[in-house]
Design a protein around this motif. Structure first.
Motif, PDB file in Angstrom:
ATOM      1  N   SER A  32       6.060  14.912  17.635  1.00 51.46           N
ATOM      2  CA  SER A  32       5.307  14.397  17.667  1.00 51.46           C
ATOM      3  C   SER A  32       5.101  13.988  19.138  1.00 51.46           C
ATOM      4  O   SER A  32       3.419  13.312  18.858  1.00 51.46           O
ATOM      5  CB  SER A  32       6.134  13.235  16.505  1.00 51.46           C
ATOM      6  OG  SER A  32       5.419  11.794  17.766  1.00 51.46           O
ATOM      7  N   ALA A  33       5.153  13.765  20.113  1.00 52.31           N
ATOM      8  CA  ALA A  33       5.078  13.537  21.279  1.00 52.31           C
ATOM      9  C   ALA A  33       3.776  14.461  22.012  1.00 52.31           C
ATOM     10  O   ALA A  33       2.627  14.297  22.482  1.00 52.31           O
ATOM     11  CB  ALA A  33       5.532  13.173  21.827  1.00 52.31           C
ATOM     12  N   GLY A  35       0.960  16.735  21.448  1.00 52.94           N
ATOM     13  CA  GLY A  35      -0.730  16.926  21.118  1.00 52.94           C
ATOM     14  C   GLY A  35      -1.972  17.083  22.037  1.00 52.94           C
ATOM     15  O   GLY A  35      -1.575  16.914  22.715  1.00 52.94           O
ATOM     16  N   LEU A  36      -2.715  16.651  21.562  1.00 52.98           N
ATOM     17  CA  LEU A  36      -4.174  16.321  22.292  1.00 52.98           C
ATOM     18  C   LEU A  36      -3.695  16.144  23.158  1.00 52.98           C
ATOM     19  O   LEU A  36      -4.424  15.569  24.257  1.00 52.98           O
ATOM     20  CB  LEU A  36      -5.122  15.677  21.267  1.00 52.98           C
ATOM     21  CG  LEU A  36      -5.650  16.431  20.163  1.00 52.98           C
ATOM     22  CD1 LEU A  36      -6.863  15.691  19.083  1.00 52.98           C
ATOM     23  CD2 LEU A  36      -5.992  17.986  20.196  1.00 52.98           C
ATOM     24  N   GLY A  37      -2.959  14.515  23.586  1.00 50.62           N
ATOM     25  CA  GLY A  37      -2.435  13.934  24.432  1.00 50.62           C
ATOM     26  C   GLY A  37      -1.872  14.792  25.218  1.00 50.62           C
ATOM     27  O   GLY A  37      -2.748  14.636  26.544  1.00 50.62           O
ATOM     28  N   ASN A  38      -1.555  15.343  25.474  1.00 52.65           N
ATOM     29  CA  ASN A  38      -0.924  15.843  26.693  1.00 52.65           C
ATOM     30  C   ASN A  38      -2.291  17.023  26.816  1.00 52.65           C
ATOM     31  O   ASN A  38      -1.981  17.198  28.340  1.00 52.65           O
ATOM     32  CB  ASN A  38       0.410  17.542  26.301  1.00 52.65           C
ATOM     33  CG  ASN A  38       1.754  16.111  26.008  1.00 52.65           C
ATOM     34  OD1 ASN A  38       1.310  15.765  24.717  1.00 52.65           O
ATOM     35  ND2 ASN A  38       2.221  15.749  26.703  1.00 52.65           N
ATOM     36  N   TYR A 233       0.483   6.534  24.997  1.00 54.16           N
ATOM     37  CA  TYR A 233      -0.506   7.612  24.042  1.00 54.16           C
ATOM     38  C   TYR A 233       0.314   8.638  23.987  1.00 54.16           C
ATOM     39  O   TYR A 233       0.494   9.154  22.973  1.00 54.16           O
ATOM     40  CB  TYR A 233      -1.851   7.971  24.892  1.00 54.16           C
ATOM     41  CG  TYR A 233      -2.963   8.488  23.494  1.00 54.16           C
ATOM     42  CD1 TYR A 233      -3.235   7.983  22.380  1.00 54.16           C
ATOM     43  CD2 TYR A 233      -2.596  10.250  24.014  1.00 54.16           C
ATOM     44  CE1 TYR A 233      -4.495   8.723  21.936  1.00 54.16           C
ATOM     45  CE2 TYR A 233      -3.389  11.204  22.789  1.00 54.16           C
ATOM     46  CZ  TYR A 233      -4.097   9.866  22.159  1.00 54.16           C
ATOM     47  OH  TYR A 233      -5.250  10.668  21.383  1.00 54.16           O
ATOM     48  N   SER A 234       0.782   9.446  25.234  1.00 51.28           N
ATOM     49  CA  SER A 234       1.179  10.798  24.795  1.00 51.28           C
ATOM     50  C   SER A 234       2.784  11.002  24.534  1.00 51.28           C
ATOM     51  O   SER A 234       3.495  11.581  24.487  1.00 51.28           O
ATOM     52  CB  SER A 234       1.367  11.307  26.723  1.00 51.28           C
ATOM     53  OG  SER A 234       1.481  12.318  26.540  1.00 51.28           O
ATOM     54  N   LEU A 235       3.626  10.062  24.796  1.00 46.39           N
ATOM     55  CA  LEU A 235       5.324   9.525  24.158  1.00 46.39           C
ATOM     56  C   LEU A 235       5.295   8.871  23.094  1.00 46.39           C
ATOM     57  O   LEU A 235       5.839   8.736  22.024  1.00 46.39           O
ATOM     58  CB  LEU A 235       5.859   8.683  25.116  1.00 46.39           C
ATOM     59  CG  LEU A 235       5.680   9.276  26.775  1.00 46.39           C
ATOM     60  CD1 LEU A 235       6.730   7.891  27.618  1.00 46.39           C
ATOM     61  CD2 LEU A 235       6.517   9.970  26.606  1.00 46.39           C
ATOM     62  N   SER A 236       3.778   9.141  22.442  1.00 46.29           N
ATOM     63  CA  SER A 236       3.437   8.090  21.380  1.00 46.29           C
ATOM     64  C   SER A 236       4.665   7.046  20.954  1.00 46.29           C
ATOM     65  O   SER A 236       5.290   6.284  20.245  1.00 46.29           O
ATOM     66  CB  SER A 236       4.785   8.900  19.455  1.00 46.29           C
ATOM     67  OG  SER A 236       4.186  10.288  20.263  1.00 46.29           O
ATOM     68  N   SER A 334       1.146  13.160  11.190  1.00 44.29           N
ATOM     69  CA  SER A 334       2.020  12.018  11.166  1.00 44.29           C
ATOM     70  C   SER A 334       1.466  10.710  11.648  1.00 44.29           C
ATOM     71  O   SER A 334       2.388   9.440  11.485  1.00 44.29           O
ATOM     72  CB  SER A 334       3.258  12.402  12.361  1.00 44.29           C
ATOM     73  OG  SER A 334       3.019  13.122  13.793  1.00 44.29           O
TER      74      SER A 334
HETATM   75  N1  TRP Z   1       1.449  11.495  21.442  1.00 43.80           N
HETATM   76  C1  TRP Z   1       0.782  12.316  20.489  1.00 43.80           C
HETATM   77  C2  TRP Z   1      -0.282  13.006  21.589  1.00 43.80           C
HETATM   78  O1  TRP Z   1       0.065  13.393  22.673  1.00 43.80           O
HETATM   79  C3  TRP Z   1      -0.122  11.965  19.769  1.00 43.80           C
HETATM   80  C4  TRP Z   1       0.860  10.529  19.474  1.00 43.80           C
HETATM   81  C5  TRP Z   1      -0.085   8.777  19.217  1.00 43.80           C
HETATM   82  C6  TRP Z   1       0.623  10.594  17.879  1.00 43.80           C
HETATM   83  N2  TRP Z   1       1.090   8.602  18.712  1.00 43.80           N
HETATM   84  C7  TRP Z   1       1.024   9.421  17.837  1.00 43.80           C
HETATM   85  C8  TRP Z   1       1.419  12.387  17.425  1.00 43.80           C
HETATM   86  C9  TRP Z   1       2.728   9.263  16.380  1.00 43.80           C
HETATM   87  C10 TRP Z   1       2.381  11.519  16.075  1.00 43.80           C
HETATM   88  C11 TRP Z   1       2.799  10.591  16.301  1.00 43.80           C
HETATM   89  O2  TRP Z   1      -1.247  13.833  21.103  1.00 43.80           O
END
Ligand code: TRP
Length: 464
Positions: A32-33, A35-38, A233-236, A334
């Motif tokens: 979940s961590a 994703g597009l954030g990284n 954001y990145s670590l959710s 998620s």
């Molecule tokens: N951390 C995810 C990313 O880096 C984005 C994100 C934020 C996320 N909150 C979340 C993904 C909750 C899943 C669940 O892209």
């Protein structure tokens, strides 16, 4: 008492399921961590806010706040076996508790809407690589022209959002996650390969230096604001997600150790993505400041140039966007799921109704984000496009407030000792004293300063 939880099962269906162990937990949270954030967000922020100095501030924040907040959220989730609104209520009723819980619960709903707009861009690029438009995509104007043409951007956004909603409606979320577990290692391998290729282009070393070597001259207060938002954001974190994951975590899993592993993995991928993109800005655009400041467009402008310059570029581009698409899809699912379960639990909606409500929110806010570069480009909020505004609202305003709520809950209501007891169920709490210091003093003061300064900045009282 009403079962307040999330995770997609109808209330009272089965006892709360749990992850099989530390590895299962770490993989799920890392899934979940990452994703597009990284891949999309980190490189553009690092390029814009100072390169190495941004990375340094980011790492410091992650090791202090990131660590403390992940431990807190996970422990609170495991202690109460609830998701955020419920977890806050488990300790008291009053308005302050509802506010803290809701703040955590609403953030994913804001994020998922513009996340889907970007997911749409990724889908479009995936489609174009399928058609073999490798050279066309590498044109400087391709991306700005694409997002300026609202009908097309909207089409791809709607397509991506529908994929998310259909997966939720069909209840095949588990299947998607299983697929993504296979794709995640592939993404890492491909990222290493592309980064290796990118950093060895002529002129790329300047970009590697820019990303990895801190230069104080590039520091501004915005570096700190942006790095903090990115860390959340990145670590959710600061959006209730880890309460939910924590509530599925077994008592014998070491909270601290799994926190480190998730943090290292997530940051590793972000740095790898930075190495794919930022050196390429130097190699292919000479490190021009306009390109470094491209913001949300950066990945879409830069990465196609890398692929166009190599043999097998079309295949590599196809693979890359397929893997990014999967990472974006699983994250979007998620995020949306978190909103859906909040609606189910707190508003008492049926699952289908909750999904439709979530869909309506995504469609509304996401369309505005997606069209904000075309027909809606006249609509700016505090000088930002809709997408940038929602991103700022969630990451720089709401998440600090949500994080502050968690700090206060931990230090004022639950008490540091109870968190320590929860952590110590599985192992010694090695960072206990530092953790207490971060939660009690460092985090609240720092979050308040950042929050107030970013508000003052958007209101034009100070310039940073
Ligand atoms: N951390 C995810 C990313 O880096 C984005 C994100 C934020 C996320 N909150 C979340 C993904 C909750 C899943 C669940 O892209």
């Amino acid at each position: 008492m009403k079962a307040e939880k999330s995770g997609g099962r109808p209330p009272n269906a089965k006892p709360r399921s749990s992850f099989s162990g530390r590895l299962g937990y770490v993989l799920a949270v890392a899934g979940s961590a990452v994703g597009l954030g990284n891949i999309w967000r980190f490189p553009y922020l690092a390029a814009k806010y100072g390169g190495g100095i941004f990375l340094l501030v980011y790492l410091i924040l992650m090791l202090t706040f990131g660590y403390a907040l992940i431990v807190s959220e996970t422990a609170l989730g495991r202690m109460t076996k609830r998701s955020p609104v419920g977890a806050f209520h488990a300790f008291g009723r009053g308005r302050a508790f509802s506010f803290g819980g809701w703040m955590n619960a609403i953030i994913p709903m804001v994020i998922v809407s513009y996340y889907c707009a970007i997911g749409g861009w990724v889908t479009k690029y995936l489609f174009e690589y399928l058609r073999g438009s490798t050279a066309t995509l590498a044109n400087d104007n391709y991306f700005p022209d694409f997002i300026a043409e609202s009908a097309s951007a909207e089409f791809w956004f709607v397509l991506f959002s529908l994929a998310v909603l259909v997966v939720l409606l069909a209840g095949v979320k588990q299947g998607v996650e299983r697929v993504s577990k296979v794709m995640m290692p592939l993404l890492v391998l491909l990222a290493i390969f592309v980064a290796g290729y990118a950093v060895t282009r002529p002129g790329a070393m300047e970009g590697v230096k820019y990303l990895l070597i801190p230069n104080l001259e590039n520091f501004s207060w915005m570096t700190v604001v942006a790095a903090m938002g990115q860390m959340f954001y990145s670590l959710s974190i600061a959006m209730g997600i880890l309460y939910t994951y924590g509530s599925y975590m077994k008592k014998e899993v070491d909270i601290e150790k799994s926190t480190y592993q998730v943090g290292i993995f997530d940051t590793g991928i972000a740095i790898l993505a930075g190495l794919m993109i930022i050196p390429a800005v130097f190699a292919f655009s000479g490190g021009a400041p306009e390109t470094l400041n491209a913001g949300p467009s950066l990945m879409f402008i830069t990465i196609p140039k890398v692929f166009a310059s190599m043999g097998f570029g079309t295949g590599a581009g196809l693979m890359f966007f397929l893997l990014v698409f999967m990472a974006a899809l699983t994250s979007a699912i998620s995020l949306a799921e978190s909103g859906v379960s909040t609606f189910e639990d707190q508003l008492g909606l049926s699952r289908t109704k909750a999904i439709l409500l979530m869909g309506a929110i995504i469609l509304l806010l996401g369309s505005a984000s997606s069209m904000g570069f075309g027909v809606l480009s006249g609509l700016t909020l505090l000088g930002m496009t809709v997408l940038d505004f929602l991103d700022f609202l969630a990451n720089s305003l709401m998440m600090p407030v949500a994080a502050l709520a968690t700090c206060l809950l931990v230090t004022r209501v639950v008490g540091l000792d109870k968190i320590a007891q929860e952590v110590e169920q599985s192992s010694a709490f090695r960072g206990k004293r530092l953790y207490g210091f971060f939660m009690k003093y460092l985090a609240p003061v720092f979050i308040l300063v950042v929050l107030l300064s970013s508000i003052a900045n958007v209101l034009g009282w100070i310039s940073m």
